[in-house]
Design a protein around this motif. Sequence first.
Motif, PDB file in Angstrom:
ATOM      1  N   LYS A 174      -1.274  -4.521   6.601  1.00  0.00           N
ATOM      2  CA  LYS A 174      -2.343  -3.966   5.002  1.00  0.00           C
ATOM      3  C   LYS A 174      -4.050  -3.314   5.571  1.00  0.00           C
ATOM      4  O   LYS A 174      -4.203  -2.286   4.679  1.00  0.00           O
ATOM      5  N   ARG A 177      -3.266   0.122   6.878  1.00  0.00           N
ATOM      6  CA  ARG A 177      -2.874   0.847   5.971  1.00  0.00           C
ATOM      7  C   ARG A 177      -3.815   1.298   4.800  1.00  0.00           C
ATOM      8  O   ARG A 177      -3.968   2.598   4.770  1.00  0.00           O
ATOM      9  N   TRP A 217       5.947   0.094   1.879  1.00  0.00           N
ATOM     10  CA  TRP A 217       5.620   1.021   2.939  1.00  0.00           C
ATOM     11  C   TRP A 217       5.640   0.852   4.803  1.00  0.00           C
ATOM     12  O   TRP A 217       6.260   1.805   5.682  1.00  0.00           O
ATOM     13  N   ASN A 221       7.603   3.041   7.489  1.00  0.00           N
ATOM     14  CA  ASN A 221       6.703   3.663   7.889  1.00  0.00           C
ATOM     15  C   ASN A 221       6.225   2.642   9.559  1.00  0.00           C
ATOM     16  O   ASN A 221       5.666   3.199  10.823  1.00  0.00           O
TER      17      ASN A 221
END
Length: 494
Positions: A174, A177, A217, A221
């Motif tokens: 996180k 990102r 995500w 990814n």
Amino acid sequence: MTTKLSLATLPAVSKTASIPAYARENLTAGIVHFGVGNFHRAHQAIYLDDLFNLGLDHDWALIGAGVLPSDAAMREKLAGQDFLTTVVEQDNNRSGARVTGAMIDYLAPGNAAATVAQLADPAIRIVSLTITEGGYFINPASGIFDPAHPAIAADAANPSEPKTVFGLILAGLKARRDKGIAPYTVMSCDNIPHNGKVTHAAVSGLARLSDPGLADWIDANVAFPNGMVDRITPATGPREIGIVADDYGIDDAWPVFCEEFKQWVLEDKFPQGRPALEKVGVQFVPDVAPYEHMKIRILNGGHAAIAYPAALLDIHFVHEAMEDPDIRAFLAKLELDEIVPVIPPVPNTDLRDYFGLIERRFSNPKIADTIPRLAQDGSNRQPKFILPSTADRLSRKEDVTGLALVSALWCHYLAGTTDSGKAISFNDPNIDRIHAAAKAARAEPAAFLELRDIFGVVAESDLFRKRFANALTSLQRNGTRATLKLYLEDRLAM
């Protein structure tokens, strides 16, 4: 006279052990590893040490990371010797010691902020883990991630204060990102079928409980390569510490002993790059599954098969179990009659020859691997190493006399005493309920099969229930050795 292991004493240590050919101060971190136990230090860290010794990829050094309170003791021991480890490789005909320096730091458990900050560093491109088969929060019978586990629920409720490995990995992803930093690859090094897929399920599944967008995500990814790892690595105790001091003159607080053989098969899915491990023997393949099936069912399944008859017969070391003619013959018959025939083909590999290699490895007297180590954590190991073979045979309408005997041996062991009457010490996170089920099975064998989270659909098979009950009854009435002989004579299923 011993020499305390440290960077400063490496010249003295080099008289009895090989030492790194690289300057440790020239290494920089590229990997954070959770679960700095013996297997990791005898496997992944060895491959990296070999690579660094070639003068290659010095930006891929390891930083260890602790999660459990017990990890603090390991960190303290390794920090006291500059994160160096003495690894003693032992074959039947030789032994040799080497000092590895692939680890350059170790994050202490309990400091989530420091760990997440390290994970957010762009230099970290791989996060790896060896947290044992039971550390993935999966239902043992189904192999599916369990979002209701209390530890997972706690991390989902407080994602900024993670306590689990997966909570920390998720917090690191996180942070990356949010900062626009490419995600690291997450690489499991545990003995679990499809370990990359299982790890993906845990990380993404935890994210989905609190932040579905982050889960999406991750799914799009983050790479989770599957891998197969193999090296027999016993636990360290006073015996091993003493051998390193007496034979090599090295004062190492936590050395590692292992066999000479090692293997690592990996999918080549590393979007942010990886060390050139193929230069030191790692096999990169499109599909790891055939290798996983072979190793987990033949080697790990073999360990699970011999653990309980050996324990019931008061045998302590694995090589001693292999010296027992009944146990050795039981293993061979089980593997060749019931396990090997349901394993899919493996490229360029004869499965019977592979089992012959496993027999030789199990018989190595220098490793001193112990039966108590193999017998621990059966509630996690049986569903991964034994019951999949059982399920495959049942689906093909083939007999399971030997595999049912393995399950019955585990049940008989869990009743609490060896055949000579000695009390058994257990090491299993689910011991209370499986011990209770084993005691209930003394009167009614089917009671043990009510552990449906372990046995799953296998317990619904009339053939398996019959074979299990027959084997357990024989163990209770005739004892372990007599029951093994009945199986070897093809009289157990009569």
